[in-house]
Write an enzyme that holds these catalytic residues in place. Sequence first.
Site, PDB file in Angstrom:
ATOM      1  N   ASP A 212       0.777  -1.118  -0.052  1.00 48.47           N
ATOM      2  CA  ASP A 212       0.101  -0.075   0.077  1.00 48.47           C
ATOM      3  C   ASP A 212       0.782   1.398  -0.148  1.00 48.47           C
ATOM      4  OD1 ASP A 212       0.304   0.893   3.059  1.00 48.47           O
ATOM      5  OD2 ASP A 212       0.239  -1.143   2.959  1.00 48.47           O
ATOM      6  N   ASP A 214       0.358   3.547   2.338  1.00 45.52           N
ATOM      7  CA  ASP A 214       0.373   4.100   3.914  1.00 45.52           C
ATOM      8  C   ASP A 214      -0.768   5.052   3.897  1.00 45.52           C
ATOM      9  OD1 ASP A 214       1.298   4.145   6.717  1.00 45.52           O
ATOM     10  OD2 ASP A 214       2.231   5.928   6.166  1.00 45.52           O
TER      11      ASP A 214
END
Length: 259
Positions: A212, A214
């Site tokens: 991802d 974050d």
Amino acid sequence: MNDRPRADIGVFGGSGFYTLAAQAETWDIATDWGPPSAPVAIAETAGVRVAFLPRHGAGHRLPPHKVNYRANVDAMRQLGVRALVSPFAAGSLRPEIRPGDFVVCDQIVDRTWGRESTFHDEFTDGPVHIPFAEPYDPRLRRVVLDAAAEVGVTAHDGGTVVVVNGPRFSSRAESRWHRESGWHVVNMTQCPEAPLAMEAGIPFVGIALVTDYDAGLDEDPGVEPVSQDAVFAVFEANLHKVKELLDAAIPALADVSET
């Protein structure tokens, strides 16, 4: 103690990574620090005995701040592993480090608190302050990078992982701070694994699988903040890459760690 199990390489499993081999011997290892997160599974890969331990335990029951890191590392020490490999899920702090990429980290920043992060609760035989300038073994890093090239996965050479306490994810302000500090990925378990391995005298390598971005990217408002479901989905979709990378690296890790 001829019946004590032995292994050449140790591997910690992380989020979504709970088994390494279908056929394995399972051992309960007692330590002075209590039980490890789970029994250790030992299997042979290309003639190398590999010890596998899921750091979060069966069914991911242990949040990152409750993992018994001392017991986990000490169990690997007792098994005699010559190298310890630590794959982990991570959020990217850089647009060029994309979900699905690997980062073979070379530096670490510890922002955790309240964790048992040393084997030395008191200095019974005098002070023990380990050097930690190079948290990750350069020889092991090189092996993993070569294995990544061999199997055709994207692996960034070097990067700093900032370790947060969890189990929550970062706020946008925290994520921006981490990015502006020059760090590359964020995780919740590399500390105290790395310093404990150093204290135990076991060469250590951390392999981030990016899941991802974050809390998002300032330069791309379309990037959504991380969610638990997204992390597990990306990790599951890329788990085969982790296993392919380990299969390619393990024989060379065993060779390098003998020298």
